[in-house]
Enzyme design. Sequence first.
Site, short mmCIF file in Angstrom:
data_model
loop_
_atom_site.label_atom_id
_atom_site.label_comp_id
_atom_site.label_asym_id
_atom_site.label_seq_id
_atom_site.Cartn_x
_atom_site.Cartn_y
_atom_site.Cartn_z
N GLU A 74 0.83 -1.21 0.00
CA GLU A 74 0.00 0.00 0.00
C GLU A 74 0.86 1.26 0.00
OE1 GLU A 74 -2.97 0.16 3.16
OE2 GLU A 74 -4.56 -0.23 1.73
N HIS A 110 9.92 -26.31 -0.27
CA HIS A 110 9.26 -27.40 -0.99
C HIS A 110 8.05 -26.91 -1.76
CE1 HIS A 110 11.66 -30.45 1.20
NE2 HIS A 110 11.70 -29.48 2.10
N LYS A 140 -14.07 1.70 -2.60
CA LYS A 140 -14.91 1.95 -1.41
C LYS A 140 -16.16 2.74 -1.82
CE LYS A 140 -11.04 2.28 1.82
NZ LYS A 140 -10.26 3.19 2.66
#
Length: 463
Positions: free
Chosen positions: A289, A318, A432
């Site tokens: 951010e 792995h 938003k």
Amino acid sequence: MIRFDYNYCMEEHIGAHHGITADDMKSITKKADDALQRMEEEKAKGLLGFLQVPYDTGIVDDIKKFKDSVGWCNTIALIGIGGSALGPQALKNALADIYWNELPDEKRGNKCKVYFYDNVDPLEMHSLLAMLDVSRTIFLVISKSGGTTETNANFAIVLDYIKKHTGDYAKHIVTITDPEKGILRQITREEGFVSFPIPSNVGGRFSVLTAVGLVLAEFLGIDSKILLQGAASIVDRYYGKSLWHNAPLLNAAFHYVFDVKKNKRINVLMPYTRRLFVFADWYRQLWAESLGKRFDIYGNEVKVGLTPVAALGTIDQHSQLQLYLEGPDDKVITFLKLEDFGCDIIMPEFYKGKSELDYLGGKSLRKLNGFEEQATELVLKEASRPNASIILPGLDERSVGQLIMFLEMQTAYAGYLYNINPYDQPAVEQGKRFTFGLLQRPGYNEYEQKFKSGYQKKENYIL
Ligand code: PA5
């Protein structure tokens, strides 16, 4: 003190094509000086609260007093998102037992259990509410702005649930928010909720060393004062120091050079203990951010950004390591190494006489962890893949405080090297607004309309 080992970032070890050369560093000396100056100027203007909070220990006494007054509480439920949840989660995971909530009360020193509500997820919310004993729970509602939809949605549900299951609902809520501004501060005043402030000059993802992290820390028995002392010791040691004497600035400069000169902009943070894995997640938010920006501070379109990846040793040896070793030459790896685990286990004799297994007998698990980590450093080095290590003497409040401040300063310096603002997040605001529009929040009608006209999909592209 934590240390920064950058050997395997350097030309001497991994060659001039992939490694940092003297010329690379010369070319950014001026930028590094400018970064130092910008930090100085912004600090002088009172904008950089994150550098000051480690010295404000008074708040810890207030939190302790409150904690001592609520002996009835045996569970903390934290409601927040982004910087208002990741920091506390990182602290809990780094400094409390991995199976904290599962431990019997005596083994937890009768300290509180803790749960986190940091998503919009009916499945999770159902399970959390069903499991909680609300009568003995304090809900920490954390939001710097007070206006975050996810947090407020969860708060609404929880508040209703508390009201239905207890009498005095207000004693179950503690808010942590801006000292003056925002709707959460307003309702805190109206309801008389206990509350702790987030200084107005500290942004969400830089707020872990404010009440955002410290309230939970105190309830878990984490020594906040030592945490803050650790962070302060990093500021004391590095603030204002020139490039080669300033480890957070140096690591920011390396990442900058790896990006702009060597095309490596994927940054892996790889701790070698699960206790620091959520910490790597906290850092992922901090880095992404703060540094992913379209415009620089002069208004030029730059579209910069370094992609942070959280990995975990030894597990990801792995899973991811094959890619890191033979895939695109686009990654820089930083290990988080623990010198002292504070415990060890010696492997018992194991099928003696069978050479495929009995070599393990009598060996230390802690040493095996170290061997695996060092082997990974070496194979990366041999493949000319840059890697550095931040070495923690142990997993305690002081080292974790140091690590937090190291990475916060590093992130701020990186933002300055790119000439961007590392403290805002303008792009996420549009999403938003669409959500507000869809929720028919007054004032956001135009976004509901814009959403309806913009969110178009062709059925024939969906199989
Ligand atoms: O770093 C940030 O500022 C954000 O990630 C915020 O922490 C996040 O959006 C939550 O905001 P708030 O604390 O205002 O609810």
